[in-house]
Design a protein around this motif. Sequence first.
Motif, PDB file in Angstrom:
ATOM      1  N   ALA A  57      59.277  47.256  20.045  1.00  0.00           N
ATOM      2  CA  ALA A  57      57.597  47.328  18.542  1.00  0.00           C
ATOM      3  C   ALA A  57      57.828  49.010  17.864  1.00  0.00           C
ATOM      4  O   ALA A  57      56.379  49.010  16.749  1.00  0.00           O
TER       5      ALA A  57
ATOM      6  N   GLU B 201      53.746  42.021  19.531  1.00  0.00           N
ATOM      7  CA  GLU B 201      55.332  41.450  18.783  1.00  0.00           C
ATOM      8  C   GLU B 201      55.640  40.553  18.704  1.00  0.00           C
ATOM      9  O   GLU B 201      56.501  39.452  17.586  1.00  0.00           O
TER      10      GLU B 201
ATOM     11  N   LYS C  55      51.493  42.443  15.023  1.00  0.00           N
ATOM     12  CA  LYS C  55      52.927  43.784  14.820  1.00  0.00           C
ATOM     13  C   LYS C  55      53.362  44.943  14.721  1.00  0.00           C
ATOM     14  O   LYS C  55      53.059  45.744  13.507  1.00  0.00           O
TER      15      LYS C  55
ATOM     16  N   SER D 271      56.201  46.155  14.975  1.00  0.00           N
ATOM     17  CA  SER D 271      57.145  46.415  14.310  1.00  0.00           C
ATOM     18  C   SER D 271      56.705  46.566  12.877  1.00  0.00           C
ATOM     19  O   SER D 271      58.161  46.653  11.678  1.00  0.00           O
TER      20      SER D 271
END
Length: 160
Positions: free
Chosen positions: A75, A111, A119, A121
Amino acid sequence: MEEVTRAAQTLAKASGMDLVDAASAITTAMNQMGVEAKDASMIIDGLSTGAQKGSADIEYQKTAMEKSGAAAKMAGLSYKDLIASIETIAPSFASADVAGSSLKSTLIALETQTESKYKPSVVGINQALANLSAANLSAEEKVQIFGAANLTCATALLEN
């Protein structure tokens, strides 16, 4: 390896842990998050600061990190983000094992849902949580994103 040994000695002395447990805590963080040996002193700073300012001691952090580290790395969390997340949810979980597993599932849920703004990431963990908080999701909507089993973890992250 010399850096890890020195860091473990420092952590053991500062925390009262034995050397083996201190080394294990450092290497767990390094292995889970892909941190190089030369940065071992930064790991002990993160673990020590978390233990001093939060409610999870270093052993709790290590156990939770063992369960959640791979998902955290996927992540895009740094080891500092992971330690902060563990410290945030620790008051809600007596067991570090359960806390780490719930954190792993919560990060995976974030995610794998479709909204990029949620998210970690893509926008970072702090922004993802801020975006979720701003959305004022109902309990049902939170369950849809995180699953009922992870609602405690998600709520702790969102409210703290």
